[in-house]
Design a protein around this motif. Sequence first.
Motif, PDB file in Angstrom:
ATOM      1  N   VAL A   1       1.052  -1.370  -0.011  1.00 10.72           N
ATOM      2  CA  VAL A   1       0.204   0.058  -0.114  1.00 10.72           C
ATOM      3  C   VAL A   1       0.800   1.398  -0.074  1.00 10.72           C
ATOM      4  O   VAL A   1       0.748   2.145  -0.869  1.00 10.72           O
ATOM      5  CB  VAL A   1      -1.055  -0.033   1.271  1.00 10.72           C
ATOM      6  CG1 VAL A   1      -1.673   1.294   1.289  1.00 10.72           C
ATOM      7  CG2 VAL A   1      -2.000  -1.142   1.020  1.00 10.72           C
ATOM      8  N   LYS A   2       1.802   1.294   0.790  1.00 12.95           N
ATOM      9  CA  LYS A   2       2.741   2.386   1.027  1.00 12.95           C
ATOM     10  C   LYS A   2       3.463   2.599  -0.310  1.00 12.95           C
ATOM     11  O   LYS A   2       3.768   3.771  -0.771  1.00 12.95           O
ATOM     12  CB  LYS A   2       3.673   2.176   2.063  1.00 12.95           C
ATOM     13  CG  LYS A   2       4.752   3.384   2.377  1.00 12.95           C
ATOM     14  CD  LYS A   2       5.609   3.197   3.334  1.00 12.95           C
ATOM     15  CE  LYS A   2       6.909   2.810   2.492  1.00 12.95           C
ATOM     16  NZ  LYS A   2       8.090   2.102   3.473  1.00 12.95           N
ATOM     17  N   SER A   3       3.900   1.467  -1.144  1.00 15.76           N
ATOM     18  CA  SER A   3       4.578   1.736  -2.114  1.00 15.76           C
ATOM     19  C   SER A   3       3.853   1.841  -3.547  1.00 15.76           C
ATOM     20  O   SER A   3       4.365   2.148  -4.529  1.00 15.76           O
ATOM     21  CB  SER A   3       5.284   0.395  -2.484  1.00 15.76           C
ATOM     22  OG  SER A   3       6.267   0.048  -1.412  1.00 15.76           O
ATOM     23  N   ASP A   4       2.385   2.044  -3.082  1.00 12.54           N
ATOM     24  CA  ASP A   4       1.563   2.326  -4.295  1.00 12.54           C
ATOM     25  C   ASP A   4       1.429   1.239  -5.478  1.00 12.54           C
ATOM     26  O   ASP A   4       1.434   1.678  -6.376  1.00 12.54           O
ATOM     27  CB  ASP A   4       1.513   3.696  -4.607  1.00 12.54           C
ATOM     28  CG  ASP A   4       0.204   4.424  -5.454  1.00 12.54           C
ATOM     29  OD1 ASP A   4      -1.037   3.871  -5.041  1.00 12.54           O
ATOM     30  OD2 ASP A   4       0.280   5.019  -6.451  1.00 12.54           O
TER      31      ASP A   4
ATOM     32  N   ASP B   1       0.455  -1.710  -8.155  1.00 10.49           N
ATOM     33  CA  ASP B   1      -0.692  -1.655  -8.945  1.00 10.49           C
ATOM     34  C   ASP B   1      -1.677  -2.580  -8.427  1.00 10.49           C
ATOM     35  O   ASP B   1      -1.150  -3.746  -7.600  1.00 10.49           O
ATOM     36  CB  ASP B   1      -0.217  -2.182 -10.467  1.00 10.49           C
ATOM     37  CG  ASP B   1      -1.462  -2.099 -11.356  1.00 10.49           C
ATOM     38  OD1 ASP B   1      -1.765  -1.163 -11.688  1.00 10.49           O
ATOM     39  OD2 ASP B   1      -1.806  -3.068 -11.780  1.00 10.49           O
ATOM     40  N   SER B   2      -2.741  -2.746  -8.679  1.00 13.57           N
ATOM     41  CA  SER B   2      -3.798  -3.575  -8.125  1.00 13.57           C
ATOM     42  C   SER B   2      -3.683  -5.021  -8.466  1.00 13.57           C
ATOM     43  O   SER B   2      -4.236  -5.757  -7.937  1.00 13.57           O
ATOM     44  CB  SER B   2      -5.270  -2.909  -8.740  1.00 13.57           C
ATOM     45  OG  SER B   2      -5.511  -3.184  -9.979  1.00 13.57           O
TER      46      SER B   2
ATOM     47  N   ARG C   1      -8.196  -3.878  -1.949  1.00 12.59           N
ATOM     48  CA  ARG C   1      -7.144  -2.959  -2.618  1.00 12.59           C
ATOM     49  C   ARG C   1      -6.902  -3.391  -4.034  1.00 12.59           C
ATOM     50  O   ARG C   1      -6.842  -2.631  -4.814  1.00 12.59           O
ATOM     51  CB  ARG C   1      -5.847  -3.217  -1.885  1.00 12.59           C
ATOM     52  CG  ARG C   1      -4.716  -2.470  -2.373  1.00 12.59           C
ATOM     53  CD  ARG C   1      -5.079  -0.852  -1.915  1.00 12.59           C
ATOM     54  NE  ARG C   1      -4.020   0.099  -2.414  1.00 12.59           N
ATOM     55  CZ  ARG C   1      -3.797   1.054  -1.922  1.00 12.59           C
ATOM     56  NH1 ARG C   1      -4.567   1.835  -0.984  1.00 12.59           N
ATOM     57  NH2 ARG C   1      -2.982   1.950  -2.247  1.00 12.59           N
TER      58      ARG C   1
ATOM     59  N   ASP D   1      -9.811  -1.444  -5.535  1.00 11.56           N
ATOM     60  CA  ASP D   1      -9.547   0.111  -5.356  1.00 11.56           C
ATOM     61  C   ASP D   1      -8.927   0.714  -6.667  1.00 11.56           C
ATOM     62  O   ASP D   1      -9.301   1.734  -7.357  1.00 11.56           O
ATOM     63  CB  ASP D   1      -8.651   0.414  -4.451  1.00 11.56           C
ATOM     64  CG  ASP D   1      -9.544   0.370  -3.046  1.00 11.56           C
ATOM     65  OD1 ASP D   1     -10.696   0.312  -3.007  1.00 11.56           O
ATOM     66  OD2 ASP D   1      -8.872   0.465  -1.917  1.00 11.56           O
ATOM     67  N   ASN D   2      -7.940   0.210  -7.432  1.00 11.04           N
ATOM     68  CA  ASN D   2      -7.299   0.689  -8.695  1.00 11.04           C
ATOM     69  C   ASN D   2      -7.989   0.201  -9.740  1.00 11.04           C
ATOM     70  O   ASN D   2      -8.257  -0.838  -9.857  1.00 11.04           O
ATOM     71  CB  ASN D   2      -5.857   0.323  -8.517  1.00 11.04           C
ATOM     72  CG  ASN D   2      -4.979   0.915  -7.356  1.00 11.04           C
ATOM     73  OD1 ASN D   2      -5.539   2.008  -6.700  1.00 11.04           O
ATOM     74  ND2 ASN D   2      -4.056   0.190  -6.834  1.00 11.04           N
TER      75      ASN D   2
END
Length: 108
Positions: A50-53, A55-56, A85, A88-89
């Motif tokens: 999550v912190k590293s963003d 990809d889904s 998550r 989400d993307n």
Amino acid sequence: MRTLSAKQQHEIEVCLIHLLAAASLLDASATLEKDYFSQATLSFLYSWMVKSDLDSSAFAIFAVSLRRFQFKFVDVSLEQSFISRSLDNDTGNEEAPMNPDFDDGSEL
């Protein structure tokens, strides 16, 4: 244990991001089957992802693996976090992570 420099830590994180982006359902399942993998380890990985963003799709392979194989060490709330998550993307294939029959092309 040797302490890593900030540059080394960054390089390792970049490498891990690329590995997770290329990972398959088989990779996630094989990793989760290891004896050293625990709820705490998976929770740490989730938080880092999550912190590293990421990809889904990286979340989706774990979401599908957790749902399909129902690893006993995983709390359902963490499984749901991966599923959420992964949705989400926008990946263009929002049904895949939720479908336990989803196949990414790898054989199990």
